[in-house]
Enzyme design. Sequence first.
Site, PDB file in Angstrom:
ATOM      1  N   HIS A 201      40.888 -14.544  57.531  1.00  0.00           N
ATOM      2  CA  HIS A 201      39.960 -13.805  56.666  1.00  0.00           C
ATOM      3  C   HIS A 201      39.335 -12.651  57.456  1.00  0.00           C
ATOM      4  CE1 HIS A 201      36.179 -13.235  54.249  1.00  0.00           C
ATOM      5  NE2 HIS A 201      37.074 -13.333  53.300  1.00  0.00           N
ATOM      6  N   SER A 404      49.147 -26.355  49.361  1.00  0.00           N
ATOM      7  CA  SER A 404      48.303 -25.327  48.777  1.00  0.00           C
ATOM      8  C   SER A 404      48.358 -25.313  47.264  1.00  0.00           C
ATOM      9  CB  SER A 404      48.785 -23.983  49.330  1.00  0.00           C
ATOM     10  OG  SER A 404      48.154 -22.920  48.686  1.00  0.00           O
TER      11      SER A 404
END
Lengths: 483, 483
Positions: A201, A404
């Site tokens: 991120h 995921s």
Amino acid sequence: MVGSGVEVSINGSLTNGISAKHLTALDEESFDPTAVVAEPVPEVVESNGDGEKDKREIVLGRNVHTTCLEVTEPDADDESTGDKDAYMASVLSRYRKTLLERTKHHLGYPYNLDFDYGALGQLQHFSINNLGDPFIESNYGVHSRQFEVGVLDWFARLWEIEKSDYWGYITNCGTEGNLHGILVGREVFPDGILYASKESHYSVFKAARMYRMECIKIATLITGEIDCADFKTKLLPNKDKPAILNVNIGTTVKGAVDDLDLVIQTLEECGYSHDRFYIHCDGALFGLMMPFVKRAPKVTFKKPIGSVSVSGHKFVGCPMPCGVQLTRIQHINALSRNVEYLASRDATIMGSRNGHAPIFLWYTLNRKGYKGFQKEVQKCLINAHYLKDQLRGAGISAMLNELSSTVVFERPKDEEFVRRWQLACEGNMAHIIVMPNVTIEKLDYFLNELVKERSTWYSDEKIQPPCLAADIGRDNCSCALHT
Amino acid sequence: MVGSGVEVSINGSLTNGISAKHLTALDEESFDPTAVVAEPVPEVVESNGDGEKDKREIVLGRNVHTTCLEVTEPDADDESTGDKDAYMASVLSRYRKTLLERTKHHLGYPYNLDFDYGALGQLQHFSINNLGDPFIESNYGVHSRQFEVGVLDWFARLWEIEKSDYWGYITNCGTEGNLHGILVGREVFPDGILYASKESHYSVFKAARMYRMECIKIATLITGEIDCADFKTKLLPNKDKPAILNVNIGTTVKGAVDDLDLVIQTLEECGYSHDRFYIHCDGALFGLMMPFVKRAPKVTFKKPIGSVSVSGHKFVGCPMPCGVQLTRIQHINALSRNVEYLASRDATIMGSRNGHAPIFLWYTLNRKGYKGFQKEVQKCLINAHYLKDQLRGAGISAMLNELSSTVVFERPKDEEFVRRWQLACEGNMAHIIVMPNVTIEKLDYFLNELVKERSTWYSDEKIQPPCLAADIGRDNCSCALHT
């Protein structure tokens, strides 16, 4: 100056708080601090000529100014006419409609929009502030520390650390968790180098700049996971310095989960003992999902990690962004030993902290429990598989990492379509994050619309869908070359 | 790895997202990502023996653990019995009672607890997030940028800067404003030295540590204002380096307002041209009050300042902490020119941002307007004078700075009394911040209680009230020596 003995009559009483300097400036006229300026409404500041303006670079978009809701001064008779109240009620009503519509068409961001906090509406009248440390009560009584610590204990149990061994707090968002985890790492190892995969991120790299840390980017596999071979190559020449690591428990774009065990093994193979590295786990979304998935690499404080953060507005769902940050108490004790060191009464990043967020989290955790979250995780993974299978079945490039619920697929050609479904995009990729509020019905609604519109985007044979082999692998690519 | 061509049957469909590494680890057993762990409720982690525990330092208070509200796992039959819902409703009802009582007895913190946001209750069901920059729309549609920019424009007009010349955002609290202002200063002058008076908010010194900046503390006058003579002494030997300044528009303890004009004059006298310093104005509370007071030193972008921050939950009043941060757009453009530099899509500190806060602010600004705030400021200053006069009249040491509504007085001897009224204390000083919700009636209620209880604390002549001459000046001290 106070203490200089100057006494001036103010409002009929004696006061001593007047500075001699001000008195002189006022030519001995008595200063009345309660006197107000004659015209409180400031002039609108005008430009000082257009010459300057032409030269100005407009780097950041200013478009919001054209749609913004101006704050206007109430008219003198607003109270009697009720015009202002009526205006605001109409603005809010229109806004609520937009929110409803936008919430309905939302697939791209990892926010669980399915929550009902009606029971907590009664608390909106209070200014709840958990000033500073969750474990040190301040004199400000309107706080919610009892809820905050309850939530922290729940996460401590999830990530397997004793109550007396951890320290943590409810943050304002995932970014604050990363800023905190990396700061703790830097304070533990002031000359440590920060390593993070390039798909981490952006707040991780922001932290490195803010904290003036040396930062080395590591390559990733096509899944988005950190490439530990590259990590090794970059660790070896820097063996003289401790390592501070950001490990992704779900990357932003591909939802990839870094292999924590392999990362630790790599560090060990390069000769790093456990007191020479600090691992921060950025579990923004998946930090709360992984513990419930069989055989997922476990995020636990039984492994040599320093901190874990997770967002509260993502999987749990919350009206405003928030997050949970947990670290080992010994690290915080080390920081706090020297108060001058952090120059703070607490070890959080923010001083004032939203006291409503912990109550929202506490409420949901209580209602759902570990078992409820497990059910939701399972539902999300099943629905994500469904979406991926349907996309591939329709001949659209798509990938889903095994741990995921983030489905990466071919970026829709029409930007209006992207905006309508609020898809997050990067290069040729778009993604949908299947959250608990994303049902099969919603996915079907989306899929139908996509397939229909896509056929018009590519009706002309000269225009071909993009190749995604470099992004998600040849096997996941459905472009003309790789089908 | 994706792209390796491995295909495994999952739930009857073909998938390609499986990494070879995991397959090996699982002995070729098919991996089912939707398979969940058998027992989702984690074990409570127990201590590994008491020997370790005895050695552990407990620096941070753990007392909240004894009063915290544990999150409990729902029982299987909770839905039918309704026991859990009943339990939570009772907890919340008790909590609401405490909040009401605590809000009633609150005087020590600068929070305006008098607000009615009933009309905004309808928005609590939405996850409103102003991701990143207020002026760059992201694809996430559930945001409130149109309100945020409206609020920013209102403050831009207050602080006299053109719409096209400023950049800003709604922060999570005053601390974030300071962190941002000082970071912008450091990015403008990477080798700049940070100067701040020793009575500056602790977040200023926290920022210096976080950002690895050289920081020099400046002495203060007895009023709490920055001592510009000392500032000069400390500037002169460092003339080779740019200066980054934190100027307090209302210090935390004494509500002292630094003399911005004198600070600028001092810089100029020491040979600093305007392109060699950056001033951040920390206007946490008074940044919104000063503009309405006649002859108060004006905070305006017409002077050579770089940024101003103010809290939203203080004078305006808001259920959760928030703040406003404004800076010149050229500084942000300079940062953003190199995206790699901030490694971010935006120039805020936090990535996800609470979208409810701007709506609360927008609502109040619209209802009150500049004129409404002026009236409230005037009321606060009058009431603060009343309080100070009554204290002095009762023979209690007290000080009130001329531009402030913070009354500093003798710390009550009884800690239970301090807690009951939620007074913030430092050494021998306590303070009350007279906010719009603090009425004369509330002050009288407090004064009566204080005077009555104080007579019992000092009924024994051997115990004397403390001397506050060193804290607030001889003339403000009512101790035995200075009466």
